[in-house]
Design an enzyme around this catalytic site. Structure first.
Site, PDB file in Angstrom:
ATOM      1  N   TYR A 124       0.829  -1.213   0.000  1.00  0.00           N
ATOM      2  CA  TYR A 124       0.000   0.000   0.000  1.00  0.00           C
ATOM      3  C   TYR A 124       0.861   1.260   0.000  1.00  0.00           C
ATOM      4  O   TYR A 124       0.432   2.299  -0.476  1.00  0.00           O
ATOM      5  CB  TYR A 124      -0.907   0.034   1.236  1.00  0.00           C
ATOM      6  CG  TYR A 124      -2.227  -0.656   1.073  1.00  0.00           C
ATOM      7  CD1 TYR A 124      -2.288  -2.017   0.813  1.00  0.00           C
ATOM      8  CD2 TYR A 124      -3.427   0.050   1.205  1.00  0.00           C
ATOM      9  CE1 TYR A 124      -3.495  -2.659   0.686  1.00  0.00           C
ATOM     10  CE2 TYR A 124      -4.648  -0.592   1.080  1.00  0.00           C
ATOM     11  CZ  TYR A 124      -4.665  -1.947   0.824  1.00  0.00           C
ATOM     12  OH  TYR A 124      -5.876  -2.581   0.701  1.00  0.00           O
ATOM     13  N   LYS A 172       2.673 -15.598   2.364  1.00  0.00           N
ATOM     14  CA  LYS A 172       2.925 -16.344   1.122  1.00  0.00           C
ATOM     15  C   LYS A 172       4.420 -16.674   1.114  1.00  0.00           C
ATOM     16  O   LYS A 172       5.158 -16.309   0.182  1.00  0.00           O
ATOM     17  CB  LYS A 172       2.486 -15.483  -0.075  1.00  0.00           C
ATOM     18  CG  LYS A 172       2.445 -16.219  -1.407  1.00  0.00           C
ATOM     19  CD  LYS A 172       1.333 -17.245  -1.518  1.00  0.00           C
ATOM     20  CE  LYS A 172       1.508 -18.067  -2.783  1.00  0.00           C
ATOM     21  NZ  LYS A 172       0.575 -19.225  -2.841  1.00  0.00           N
ATOM     22  N   ASP A 219      -3.436 -18.370   0.378  1.00  0.00           N
ATOM     23  CA  ASP A 219      -4.405 -19.055  -0.481  1.00  0.00           C
ATOM     24  C   ASP A 219      -5.113 -20.159   0.301  1.00  0.00           C
ATOM     25  O   ASP A 219      -6.336 -20.304   0.247  1.00  0.00           O
ATOM     26  CB  ASP A 219      -3.738 -19.608  -1.762  1.00  0.00           C
ATOM     27  CG  ASP A 219      -2.425 -20.335  -1.498  1.00  0.00           C
ATOM     28  OD1 ASP A 219      -1.911 -20.267  -0.364  1.00  0.00           O
ATOM     29  OD2 ASP A 219      -1.913 -20.982  -2.439  1.00  0.00           O
ATOM     30  N   ASP A 252      -6.519  -6.863   4.080  1.00  0.00           N
ATOM     31  CA  ASP A 252      -7.629  -6.201   3.377  1.00  0.00           C
ATOM     32  C   ASP A 252      -8.544  -7.248   2.750  1.00  0.00           C
ATOM     33  O   ASP A 252      -9.758  -7.227   2.915  1.00  0.00           O
ATOM     34  CB  ASP A 252      -7.065  -5.275   2.295  1.00  0.00           C
ATOM     35  CG  ASP A 252      -8.163  -4.614   1.483  1.00  0.00           C
ATOM     36  OD1 ASP A 252      -9.139  -4.138   2.099  1.00  0.00           O
ATOM     37  OD2 ASP A 252      -8.068  -4.595   0.242  1.00  0.00           O
ATOM     38  N   ASP A 263     -12.626  -8.891   4.245  1.00  0.00           N
ATOM     39  CA  ASP A 263     -13.921  -8.897   3.550  1.00  0.00           C
ATOM     40  C   ASP A 263     -14.527 -10.301   3.622  1.00  0.00           C
ATOM     41  O   ASP A 263     -15.724 -10.475   3.819  1.00  0.00           O
ATOM     42  CB  ASP A 263     -13.763  -8.490   2.075  1.00  0.00           C
ATOM     43  CG  ASP A 263     -13.980  -6.993   1.863  1.00  0.00           C
ATOM     44  OD1 ASP A 263     -13.688  -6.227   2.804  1.00  0.00           O
ATOM     45  OD2 ASP A 263     -14.444  -6.600   0.769  1.00  0.00           O
TER      46      ASP A 263
HETATM   47  C1  IPM Z   1     -10.437  -1.140   3.824  1.00  0.00           C
HETATM   48  C2  IPM Z   1     -10.628  -0.502   2.483  1.00  0.00           C
HETATM   49  C3  IPM Z   1      -9.435   0.393   2.170  1.00  0.00           C
HETATM   50  C4  IPM Z   1      -8.208  -0.487   2.151  1.00  0.00           C
HETATM   51  C5  IPM Z   1      -9.563   1.191   0.877  1.00  0.00           C
HETATM   52  C6  IPM Z   1     -10.806   2.048   0.860  1.00  0.00           C
HETATM   53  C7  IPM Z   1      -8.338   2.001   0.579  1.00  0.00           C
HETATM   54  O1  IPM Z   1     -10.838  -1.464   1.513  1.00  0.00           O
HETATM   55  O2  IPM Z   1     -10.292  -0.398   4.818  1.00  0.00           O
HETATM   56  O3  IPM Z   1     -10.451  -2.365   3.888  1.00  0.00           O
HETATM   57  O4  IPM Z   1      -7.899  -1.110   1.134  1.00  0.00           O
HETATM   58  O5  IPM Z   1      -7.538  -0.561   3.183  1.00  0.00           O
HETATM   59 MG    MG Z   2     -11.020  -3.473   2.272  1.00  0.00          MG
END
Ligand code: IPM
Ligand code: MG
Length: 359
Positions: A144, A193, A225, A249, A253
């Site tokens: 990042y 990884k 993975d 990240d 999710d």
């Molecule tokens: C998160 C989001 C951010 C990230 C984006 C909006 C830059 O997806 O906080 O997970 O990738 O960290």
């Molecule tokens: Mg995110």
């Protein structure tokens, strides 16, 4: 003593969900005799539109001098076009905040509520074993923030982004993760990884060294993975997942969805100064913005994390969590967790949570 909380509502559903959290905090203040002072500033696309940058220097200063920050969400199709300078995209506001405040530890818990078991996309027999894990994601390093470039090489369009960590960056997040594990079920899984990446190999070495100081913690190593598969096949095996910025990240999710809804999950970003930031892990959901349809629970639970982590108000935080659980037990659902059945509005579920706190 009064606490100064900066509200960065941001874009899309950001304003609605942060307003919900503020209402809940005001009720908590009343009930427990606390004083919260809210300061509003802009971040993301709305800041770009109004102030020419996704976060202004003035806003950063206000944040640095506050006691805590609550952020809604940033971004939306309006700012996705090539006309917006990539350095000024809404997401850059968020990244700058994280970096400037050195919020290196991003905590993303994922727990499943009994009332929402049916909303998990996983099979009953898997959910039944329980999901109660926390991702400790390194937040201010790696790909990042590494060097990146887009250019032409012999007439061929080329681009790169560098994943780079030094041992000190790894050590501090590792220590945070081990301490987190000590307060929980004492199991830590490093996700990387290391079969391919040098940076991952360094993570493994450093974690192995730190592990010696936390002999009670069981340490496991898992490739990313494999982990993404294990989270679906057997999520109850995880307690603390420690990982880098990009893997954290992606995996967060996934962990939020297996618990039923992205809209339910809070997060805390902890730094070296006393100012920490709290935000739901979902995005700005522009498709439902302004319609009073959003699920405010991720933000409300983020406010609870703020009370606990930043202000040491454990009773207050617990009161919020219990109220959320009660509302779900009472079968109140926002659209995202309604599985096609009746649902209530963002403002209605907020009122219901407040009503329970008031009692
Ligand atoms: C998160 C989001 C951010 C990230 C984006 C909006 C830059 O997806 O906080 O997970 O990738 O960290
Ligand atoms: Mg995110």
């Amino acid at each position: 003593m009064s606490k100064n909380i900066v509200l960065l509502k941001g874009d899309g559903i950001g304003p609605e969900i942060v307003d919900s959290a503020v209402k809940v905090l005001e009720e908590i203040a009343k009930k427990f005799g606390q004083e919260f002072n809210f300061i509003e500033r802009l971040v993301g696309g709305i800041a770009y539109d109004n102030e020419g940058a996704p976060i202004s220097d003035e806003t950063l200063e206000v944040c640095k001098n506050s006691d805590a920050i609550i952020l809604g969400a940033v971004g939306g199709p309006k700012w996705d076009s090539d006309e917006v300078d990539p350095k000024k995209r809404p997401e850059q506001g968020l990244l700058k905040l994280r970096k400037e405040l050195d919020l290196y530890a991003n905590l993303r818990p994922a727990t499943i509520y009994a009332a929402l078991k049916d909303d998990s996309p996983l099979k009953d027999r898997i959910v039944e074993k329980g999901i109660d894990l926390i991702i400790v994601r390194e937040l201010v390093g790696g790909i990042y923030f590494g060097e990146r470039k887009t250019y032409e090489e012999d007439g061929i369009r080329t681009a790169y982004d560098i994943e780079k960590y030094n041992e000190n960056e790894i050590k501090r997040i590792a220590k945070y993760a081990f301490k987190t594990a000590m307060r929980r079920r004492k199991k830590l899984t490093l996700v990387d990884k290391a079969n391919v990446l040098d940076s991952s190999k360094l993570w493994r070495k450093v974690i192995g060294e730190i592990a010696k100081y936390f002999a009670e913690v069981e340490v496991n190593y898992m490739y990313v993975d494999n982990c993404s598969m294990q989270l679906i096949a057997n999520p109850s095996q995880f307690d603390v997942i420690l990982t880098n910025n990009i893997f954290g990240d992606i995996l967060s999710d996934e962990t939020s969805m297996i618990t039923g809804s992205l809209g339910m999950q809070p997060s805390a970003s902890i730094g070296v100064s006393r100012v920490n930031m709290y935000e739901p892990i979902h995005g700005s959901a522009p498709d439902i913005a302004g319609k009073d349809l959003a699920n405010p629970i991720g933000t409300i639970l983020s406010a609870a994390m703020m009370l606990e982590y930043s202000f040491d108000m454990k009773k207050e935080a617990e009161t919020i969590r219990n109220a959320v659980e009660k509302v779900l037990d009472n079968n109140l659902r926002t659209k995202d967790i309604s599985s096609g059945k009746d649902f209530v509005k963002c403002s209605e579920i907020t009122e219901a949570i407040i009503e329970i706190i008031r009692k």
